[in-house]
Design a protein around this motif. Sequence first.
Motif, short mmCIF file in Angstrom:
data_model
loop_
_atom_site.label_atom_id
_atom_site.label_comp_id
_atom_site.label_asym_id
_atom_site.label_seq_id
_atom_site.Cartn_x
_atom_site.Cartn_y
_atom_site.Cartn_z
N VAL A 138 -9.22 -4.64 8.91
CA VAL A 138 -9.13 -6.20 9.15
C VAL A 138 -7.50 -6.25 9.95
CG1 VAL A 138 -8.43 -8.60 8.36
CG2 VAL A 138 -10.14 -7.16 7.43
N HIS A 139 -7.27 -6.79 11.04
CA HIS A 139 -6.06 -6.86 11.63
C HIS A 139 -4.97 -7.24 10.66
CE1 HIS A 139 -2.73 -7.98 14.39
NE2 HIS A 139 -3.26 -6.93 15.06
N LEU A 140 -3.42 -6.67 11.01
CA LEU A 140 -2.48 -6.83 9.98
C LEU A 140 -1.98 -8.20 9.89
CD1 LEU A 140 -0.04 -3.79 11.38
CD2 LEU A 140 -1.79 -3.86 9.55
N GLN A 141 -2.27 -9.21 11.11
CA GLN A 141 -1.75 -10.43 11.01
C GLN A 141 -2.99 -11.44 10.56
OE1 GLN A 141 0.41 -11.97 14.40
NE2 GLN A 141 1.79 -10.19 14.25
N HIS A 142 -4.07 -10.99 10.08
CA HIS A 142 -5.06 -11.67 9.61
C HIS A 142 -4.61 -12.20 8.12
CE1 HIS A 142 -8.96 -13.12 8.06
NE2 HIS A 142 -9.52 -13.37 9.31
N PRO A 143 -5.02 -13.40 7.61
CA PRO A 143 -4.56 -13.82 6.31
C PRO A 143 -5.20 -12.82 5.20
CG PRO A 143 -5.16 -15.57 7.57
CD PRO A 143 -5.44 -14.57 8.45
N ASN A 144 -6.35 -12.17 5.52
CA ASN A 144 -7.11 -11.46 4.49
C ASN A 144 -6.80 -10.11 4.58
OD1 ASN A 144 -8.44 -13.57 3.21
ND2 ASN A 144 -10.08 -13.68 4.74
N SER A 145 -5.71 -9.61 5.39
CA SER A 145 -5.52 -8.35 5.66
C SER A 145 -4.84 -7.52 4.69
CB SER A 145 -4.43 -7.98 6.83
OG SER A 145 -3.34 -8.38 6.33
N SER A 146 -5.17 -6.37 4.19
CA SER A 146 -4.94 -5.48 3.25
C SER A 146 -3.29 -5.30 3.23
CB SER A 146 -5.84 -4.07 2.95
OG SER A 146 -5.57 -3.31 4.30
N PHE A 147 -3.12 -5.24 4.44
CA PHE A 147 -1.46 -4.90 4.58
C PHE A 147 -0.63 -6.00 3.95
CE2 PHE A 147 2.05 -3.10 6.69
CZ PHE A 147 2.92 -3.94 6.95
N ARG A 148 -1.28 -7.21 4.05
CA ARG A 148 -0.41 -8.39 3.28
C ARG A 148 -0.45 -8.47 1.79
NH1 ARG A 148 -2.26 -14.64 2.77
NH2 ARG A 148 -0.59 -15.33 1.64
N ARG A 149 -1.67 -7.91 1.39
CA ARG A 149 -1.86 -7.75 -0.07
C ARG A 149 -1.32 -6.68 -0.49
NH1 ARG A 149 -7.03 -9.43 1.84
NH2 ARG A 149 -7.71 -7.18 1.11
N SER A 150 -0.63 -5.42 0.15
CA SER A 150 -0.51 -4.20 -0.36
C SER A 150 0.50 -4.52 -1.59
CB SER A 150 0.35 -3.52 0.61
OG SER A 150 0.79 -2.31 0.13
N ARG A 151 0.32 -3.62 -2.58
CA ARG A 151 0.88 -3.66 -3.74
C ARG A 151 2.69 -3.13 -3.35
NH1 ARG A 151 1.43 0.87 -7.70
NH2 ARG A 151 1.90 0.30 -9.66
N TRP A 152 2.80 -2.66 -2.29
CA TRP A 152 4.07 -1.86 -1.94
C TRP A 152 5.11 -3.28 -1.77
CZ3 TRP A 152 7.72 -2.23 1.96
CH2 TRP A 152 8.71 -1.24 1.91
N PHE A 153 4.58 -4.39 -1.21
CA PHE A 153 5.50 -5.44 -0.97
C PHE A 153 5.87 -6.34 -2.47
CE2 PHE A 153 5.94 -5.16 3.24
CZ PHE A 153 4.55 -4.81 4.11
N LYS A 154 5.02 -6.00 -3.47
CA LYS A 154 5.24 -6.72 -4.65
C LYS A 154 6.03 -5.98 -5.78
CE LYS A 154 3.12 -10.34 -3.55
NZ LYS A 154 3.59 -11.70 -3.42
N ARG A 155 6.36 -4.60 -5.42
CA ARG A 155 7.34 -3.77 -6.23
C ARG A 155 8.89 -3.98 -6.14
NH1 ARG A 155 4.40 -3.20 -10.21
NH2 ARG A 155 5.76 -1.53 -11.03
N GLY A 156 9.46 -3.68 -7.18
CA GLY A 156 10.87 -4.06 -7.32
C GLY A 156 11.68 -3.10 -6.51
N TRP A 157 11.40 -1.85 -6.58
CA TRP A 157 12.08 -0.98 -5.97
C TRP A 157 12.07 -0.66 -4.52
CZ3 TRP A 157 15.95 1.68 -8.57
CH2 TRP A 157 15.89 1.64 -9.92
N THR A 158 10.67 -0.99 -4.20
CA THR A 158 10.40 -0.93 -2.52
C THR A 158 11.40 -1.89 -1.74
OG1 THR A 158 8.59 -2.45 -2.81
CG2 THR A 158 8.30 -0.14 -2.89
#
Length: 723
Positions: free
Chosen positions: A111-131
């Motif tokens: 799914v394209h990165l800018q789609h609301p359902n993209s896995s990029f948006r939901r990636s766990r990496w964006f929710k981690r403190g150290w990252t």
Amino acid sequence: MRLLSTETLKLHEFYTDIPPYAILSHTWEKEDVSFQDIQNLETAGAKAGFAKVLNACRRARHYDFEWIWIDSCCINKESSAELSEAINSMYQYYEDAVVCYVYLCDVSLEVHLQHPNSSFRRSRWFKRGWTLQELLAPWDVVFLDKDWSKIGTRWSLRDLVSTITTIPVEVLEGQDISDYSVAQKMSWAAFRKTTRPEDQAYCLMGLFGVSMPPIYGEGSTRAFMRLQQEIIKISDDRSIFAWIAMPSDKHESRGLLASSPYEFRMSGEVKASVPEVLNDKSSYLFGNNGLRIHLPLEPTDSSRFGSDVFLGSLLCQSEKDGSYLSVYLRKTSGQQYVRCRVDELVLRSLPPAFDNVQELSVREKPVPRRVRSDKYLHMASSNTVLYHVELLTSARHFFCASNPHTTSVAEKGFAVVAVDANKSLCWLGPFMHDASLTYECMTTGKTFTIEFAGSWDPVYYNCTLQLCDKTFGDFSDPRMDRIVGQFDSGDYICVTRESRGDLRRRERSLHQSLEPISEKNVEISYIPKESPEANFLTHTLRPSHSGFMVPANLELSELELSGYQTAQLSGVFPPYFFVERFDNMAYVTAFHADGGEYTSNDDQFCILTYTESMWHSSFYVALGLQGSSAWIDIDFCQLEDGENPEAPEDIWKSYLSSGSRVEKRMEAKSSTWVGSLMASVERRTNLQLGSHLLRLQLPGTSLQDSTVRRPQRLQNLDTVRTI
């Protein structure tokens, strides 16, 4: 520091003269390779995480990096002293790396990165403190998907990453983070989580330029308190006190320090304070009876708050509307106060009065944050830049027309170009040609040209893309790493830059002499106009300042609605990228990316769908802005047998200029009734995301003249409750 050889997978210790290295950012998974595991490659190879190490080394080696740093295997976590040193040095490790590879194990490009359902948006990496620091500290950041394919870079994806993280685009473009207030930087970490609770504080030390010993077991609140105390030692920015507690804590009495980054979740708009207005009274410090500080105090309405409650100005303003921020302080005895109504930060249009500022203190000169290290960018002593130009798979139907006789090189889609400070150019290998490369498609005849220019500073090299008699961008800004050009047919050519290592070791023969050379990768890709990526390629995502805080959950069972239990916010239409949920509330906005699928001049509204949990019935709330006025409409759909409910998209279209409900939008009513249920939207009076607040209320009377359809079970309500 300890680095891993990309060739032998052996660890080496460096104390001085640390060589150029790549660094890996990732989220920890099961069976990651530890420091002890990597000592024996047979043991390491038996772990699932060994593939991550191999792929990271393989990519780094492809770009001529001899060394890489990976936290899982380069830190001996069994040594408390080494772990403490690593935690305090982590920001510097990432800051000093030539490039940071971000491996997103949960992201695919289906799914394209800018789609609301993209896995990029939901990636766990964006929710981690150290990252957070791993995103901001490095000079170059490259995102890789689960198959280790390149997704993009921090620069090329800066608008998308900004929307996901709430970090301003300007920061991702390289603006110094010291230009932002303490509250703003805290807000970037508000929704991030860490495995160990204390790490919520420890992962922010580098961001604020402070150090402190980690004490695992002290708890997240104590660790975060210590972090704020360290920040106060080097900063007099009073935005550190611009936080709001959760609504459930509203009756607590607190001090001026927050208990977690989450309490800064609404503080992204708070600018740094202006302590100069207090002259020598701006400093504050901790004593054995709390924080000693000078604050302008103003009395409040005693009939409402009591005679012992005051407003204390933080000398901070909102960057949205210039409002001044104040907190409620209750006097306990003498000069002792506590903060009350801790779930509010009051916004006021007028600046504070200074006729009740007391006491004196000595203002210490703040310690400036260490400037970003760019030693690797200037490592080459020569003014020569070596370009490695490569056609990626998507562009292999083009061939290099600059020298059609070199078919073996053209078929591989690879060339090497050297540019010196005098802006002359020579080819290494079979090519001896001008300072440009021209590519042509044999089937369509499309052509494009990349021109190179030299510079006395090897950091500020120059590269431009020309096609259809137009020139697109250049790489004169060292942070810029992508140029996009469009053919008349609508298809795109993308020219991207990627960092390389070995700036000290590599030697090339130029004019029969050996000298170190700065090397750059230039990679060319082709994107057809019908590709999903093409729809978003030239659009910029910018979250709007105008938006709505709305209820995320409604306890309908407590309202004595027969058959109803709870209703949840189950959808927002059109599907906008930024919808955030917290504290039983959600933030939505009716504004979309330029050029989005549903964009038009009159679509400044959205449809909220609330779904009842037991019977799965839904009702809809239309919410938007008409000029400067907010408006609302609500619809409970009562269906006869065999009827199909209206889709949210159809309801949304009915409010457009040609729709059946357009009059309701044009009337711009800020409140509406459905039976005994009243929905209203009002402009914010306290600090919150967006500009307006949706309220759903149930007074004890019922309006019988409602023109909105409603189910029978909504009538004859006598419960009073605000949701």
